[in-house]
Design a protein around this motif. Sequence first.
Motif, short mmCIF file in Angstrom:
data_model
loop_
_atom_site.label_atom_id
_atom_site.label_comp_id
_atom_site.label_asym_id
_atom_site.label_seq_id
_atom_site.Cartn_x
_atom_site.Cartn_y
_atom_site.Cartn_z
N SER A 49 4.85 11.45 -17.38
CA SER A 49 4.38 10.62 -16.26
C SER A 49 3.97 11.44 -15.05
N LYS B 274 6.12 5.26 -13.85
CA LYS B 274 6.76 4.78 -15.08
C LYS B 274 7.41 3.43 -14.90
N ILE C 16 8.07 3.66 -19.22
CA ILE C 16 7.52 4.64 -20.17
C ILE C 16 7.35 5.97 -19.44
N ASP C 17 8.09 7.00 -19.91
CA ASP C 17 8.06 8.31 -19.26
C ASP C 17 7.09 9.28 -19.94
N GLN D 111 7.38 -3.15 -25.03
CA GLN D 111 7.16 -1.72 -24.86
C GLN D 111 5.81 -1.30 -25.42
N ILE E 193 4.14 9.79 -23.44
CA ILE E 193 3.43 9.27 -24.60
C ILE E 193 2.85 10.45 -25.37
N TYR F 94 5.15 0.53 -15.85
CA TYR F 94 4.86 0.38 -17.27
C TYR F 94 6.15 0.32 -18.09
N ALA G 191 2.45 0.27 -23.50
CA ALA G 191 1.88 1.55 -23.92
C ALA G 191 0.37 1.44 -24.11
#
Length: 435
Positions: free
Chosen positions: A114, A71, A77-78, A2, A80, A74, A6
């Motif tokens: 995202s 997302k 990942i929704d 993860q 950051i 990646y 990121a």
Amino acid sequence: AQGRFAYKLLHDLFANYSSALRPVEDTDRALNVTLQVTLSQIIDMDERNQVLTSYLWVRQAWLDAHLTWDKDAYDGIDSIRIPSSYVWRPDIILYNNADDRFGGSMETNVVLRSDGHIMWDSPAITRSSCKVDVSYFPFDGQRCHLTFGSWTYNGNQIDLHNRLDAGDLTDFVENVEWEVLGMPATRNVITYGCCSEPYPDITYTLLLRRRASFYIFNLLLPCIMVSFLAPLGFYLPSDSGEKVSLGVTVLLALTVFQLLVAESMPPSESVPLIGKYYIATMTMITASTALTIFIMNIHHCGPGARPVPPWARRLILHHMARLCCVYEVGESCKSPQRAPGRRAGRGDAGVPGESPGEGEVGAEVGGCPRDRCLCHHDGLLRNVSYIAGWVRRHRAAQRWTGEWKKVAKVMDRFLMWVFFLMVFLMSVLVLAKAA
């Protein structure tokens, strides 16, 4: 894994990104920005300088078309959280800022999703100008405006909207001096004289009401209690020598309270309600002190005083004395009073006050034999006549002086109740007007 994705996402997003330009796909379209303000605390309200210091949480949200990603590419990942300096930010500022530093919000992180939506929450301590109306101080309420808008972008470039119809007060910390009644929000579109484009802004109106308990117990009640001492100056005996001193002392005490109020109020034409009460009370005490001096002059008129005029006998010594229950020793308010100056006698035609026995002595002297009475000697007769006249004049002067002292006493009692009524009515009017 993860964390690795990121880092890759952050590198890919900002590889060709510039935070200096407005993030829209079509430069002719306006960027929608929503604003929400949460009031956390009222730090200070400076009435004299008309500045409100408050602690706010400002939330801004907009869509950045250049910061979107898939997302699934990646690792799901929704969103950051990155420093706000990395992305473009709208220059939303407080228009009616009264701070000399013009400090903006804190450099907090933004939440980037995202789909390109950015949410920026930042706390800010603001000093805003507020028009203070102190006409009803300390029972006043204030309306302070907080106007937020873009400084350089017009309405064709940034379309500013309020997220809620009012400011959020759920996390508000209660203030010891001010009570917040509400914080409605309105959206305004204004065309300024410098530019032809419209500029939208969001104005939050902070409705405040002062908690008057502190000022009631520290400024209003002491003034009321001190003002009730002023009529008691009429109750003091004139021979005490403290009647004028009491009035001057009360006047000085009220002057101190007046200065305390003037130090915290702005120098404007509107006089606060408590200031009007102080001025009215000081005027009343000044009038009572002047009347006290006049009554003391009547009381200490001396042996050369003239007789009391008939209208004063009838009005003051008869009606007002009965009304104010001023009576001599042995009399009362319920017992019938003799009309003053009613002692009739043969000797009253010349000088009033001759005792009844003097006429009988004269008759006995006039009927005594000539050869056995020494009163027929002319020199002795003149001396006795002089002494008798002087005694009669002395008694008349004493009686006139006593009547003037009673006039002064009746006027003292009458004015005492009049000024008591005035103080009571002024206090009731102030409280009623405040309510």
